[in-house]
Design a protein around this motif. Structure first.
Motif, short mmCIF file in Angstrom:
data_model
loop_
_atom_site.label_atom_id
_atom_site.label_comp_id
_atom_site.label_asym_id
_atom_site.label_seq_id
_atom_site.Cartn_x
_atom_site.Cartn_y
_atom_site.Cartn_z
N LEU A 222 0.80 -1.34 -0.27
CA LEU A 222 0.32 -0.23 -0.21
C LEU A 222 1.00 1.32 0.12
O LEU A 222 0.62 2.12 -0.43
CB LEU A 222 -1.20 -0.21 1.38
CG LEU A 222 -2.03 -0.99 1.53
CD1 LEU A 222 -2.21 -0.98 2.47
CD2 LEU A 222 -2.74 -1.03 0.10
N GLN A 223 1.78 1.14 0.69
CA GLN A 223 3.07 2.19 0.48
C GLN A 223 3.39 2.05 -0.20
O GLN A 223 3.34 3.77 -0.63
CB GLN A 223 3.56 2.05 1.40
CG GLN A 223 3.30 2.59 3.52
CD GLN A 223 4.51 2.41 4.20
OE1 GLN A 223 5.73 2.40 4.29
NE2 GLN A 223 4.02 2.11 5.43
N THR B 201 0.65 3.92 -2.68
CA THR B 201 0.14 4.95 -2.65
C THR B 201 1.30 6.16 -2.84
O THR B 201 0.84 7.26 -3.83
CB THR B 201 0.48 5.36 -1.20
OG1 THR B 201 -0.76 4.49 -0.52
CG2 THR B 201 -0.07 6.89 -0.84
N ARG B 202 2.83 6.05 -3.16
CA ARG B 202 3.56 6.88 -3.16
C ARG B 202 3.72 6.79 -5.10
O ARG B 202 4.05 7.45 -5.27
CB ARG B 202 5.39 5.86 -2.94
CG ARG B 202 5.68 6.46 -1.31
CD ARG B 202 6.51 5.96 -1.44
NE ARG B 202 6.67 5.82 0.16
CZ ARG B 202 7.56 6.83 1.57
NH1 ARG B 202 7.48 7.65 0.09
NH2 ARG B 202 7.37 6.60 2.52
N ARG C 101 1.45 7.08 -7.27
CA ARG C 101 0.14 7.68 -7.33
C ARG C 101 -0.02 8.92 -6.85
O ARG C 101 0.22 10.07 -8.16
CB ARG C 101 -0.87 7.36 -6.72
CG ARG C 101 -1.93 8.01 -6.51
CD ARG C 101 -3.07 7.67 -5.95
NE ARG C 101 -4.11 6.14 -6.54
CZ ARG C 101 -5.32 5.47 -5.16
NH1 ARG C 101 -5.70 5.68 -3.96
NH2 ARG C 101 -5.47 4.48 -5.63
N GLN C 102 1.44 8.71 -5.76
CA GLN C 102 1.43 11.14 -5.66
C GLN C 102 2.37 11.45 -6.13
O GLN C 102 2.40 11.93 -6.42
CB GLN C 102 1.75 10.24 -4.45
CG GLN C 102 0.68 10.33 -3.32
CD GLN C 102 0.96 10.57 -1.73
OE1 GLN C 102 2.15 11.12 -1.04
NE2 GLN C 102 0.09 10.64 -1.10
N SER D 95 9.50 2.16 2.02
CA SER D 95 7.91 1.74 2.41
C SER D 95 7.91 0.68 2.59
O SER D 95 7.02 -0.56 2.88
CB SER D 95 7.46 1.50 1.11
OG SER D 95 6.89 2.46 -0.77
N MET E 246 -0.52 6.07 4.17
CA MET E 246 -1.09 4.70 3.20
C MET E 246 -2.43 5.04 2.80
O MET E 246 -3.21 5.13 3.65
CB MET E 246 -0.42 3.86 2.95
CG MET E 246 -0.93 2.51 3.87
SD MET E 246 -0.74 1.66 4.49
CE MET E 246 0.98 2.21 5.62
N ASP E 247 -2.72 4.93 1.31
CA ASP E 247 -4.47 5.18 1.19
C ASP E 247 -4.88 3.57 1.23
O ASP E 247 -3.85 2.50 1.30
CB ASP E 247 -4.25 5.59 -0.83
CG ASP E 247 -3.77 6.63 -0.60
OD1 ASP E 247 -3.84 7.70 0.37
OD2 ASP E 247 -3.43 7.33 -1.96
N SER F 51 -9.34 1.71 -2.25
CA SER F 51 -9.09 2.97 -3.09
C SER F 51 -8.35 2.11 -4.34
O SER F 51 -8.45 3.41 -5.04
CB SER F 51 -8.32 3.70 -2.33
OG SER F 51 -7.16 3.41 -2.06
#
Length: 204
Positions: free
Chosen positions: A63-64, A67-68, A70-71, A161, A168-169, A173
């Protein structure tokens, strides 16, 4: 064990008829359509599995990383790859990277599958010297077009991560992205894009 529903006539594949194999093709479609759901279920099962010695679970690491990605504005292939890059840990701990790559390979850009397949070797740059191993094992791929993509994937999204405080998201999601990727036609040239290397998105 008695099976319900239609079955093939053969007990050896070489004896199968056209009708047998048409039946199998028909029955396989719902199973193929359920691939994304099975992958999400496997990820959810990792929520209770702490990486021995680490401060986070296997799920949290994925997830981390996702999320990274995605960001950073990464495309869907990169985000899903970041989420799933260690999904082979439970069944193939000695070659989890190759297992994850084979799961992704029919549905993502060739570059992305290559990065997932080789991220284990590239990650050695951060720790191999502590074991007396070669931290520059990745250099054997230094002339490969995807070398920098893999180095960047590891530096920006993977090795960073393992932080229990990182916001994290949640897994749900990412569900739509996973479903979209695994709904693609397998090995579609317009998706695989052989020889195309886009790299990771530039950070603003």
């Amino acid at each position: 064990m008695t099976k319900s529903g239609p079955t093939v006539s053969f007990t050896q594949m070489k004896d199968g008829t056209r009708e047998d194999y048409e039946l199998l093709e028909k029955l396989e479609q719902p199973f193929l359509a359920g691939t994304a759901g099975r992958l999400l279920k496997e990820l959810a099962a990792q929520a209770d599995e702490t990486l021995a010695g680490y401060q986070i679970t296997r799920l949290e690491h994925g997830l981390q990383a996702a999320t990274r990605a995605r960001q950073d504005g990464a495309d869907r292939d990169w985000v899903v790859a970041a989420l799933l890059h260690d999904i082979g840990d439970r069944l193939a701990p000695q070659n989890h990277d190759r297992m994850a790559a084979e799961i992704l390979r029919p549905y993502v850009r060739e570059e992305v599958a290559w990065v997932v397949e080789h991220h284990g070797i590239f990650q050695m740059a951060y720790y191999a010297h502590h074991y007396g191993w070669d931290p520059e094992e990745r250099q054997k791929f230094r002339h490969h077009p995807c070398y920098q993509s893999c180095a960047d994937f590891c530096e920006r999204w993977d090795q960073s991560s393992f932080d229990p405080d990182y916001p994290m998201d949640p897994l749900d999601s990412f569900a739509a992205d996973v479903c979209d990727v695994f709904a693609r036609k397998a090995y579609d040239p317009s998706v695989i894009r052989p020889g195309v290397v886009l790299g990771l998105p530039s950070r603003q």
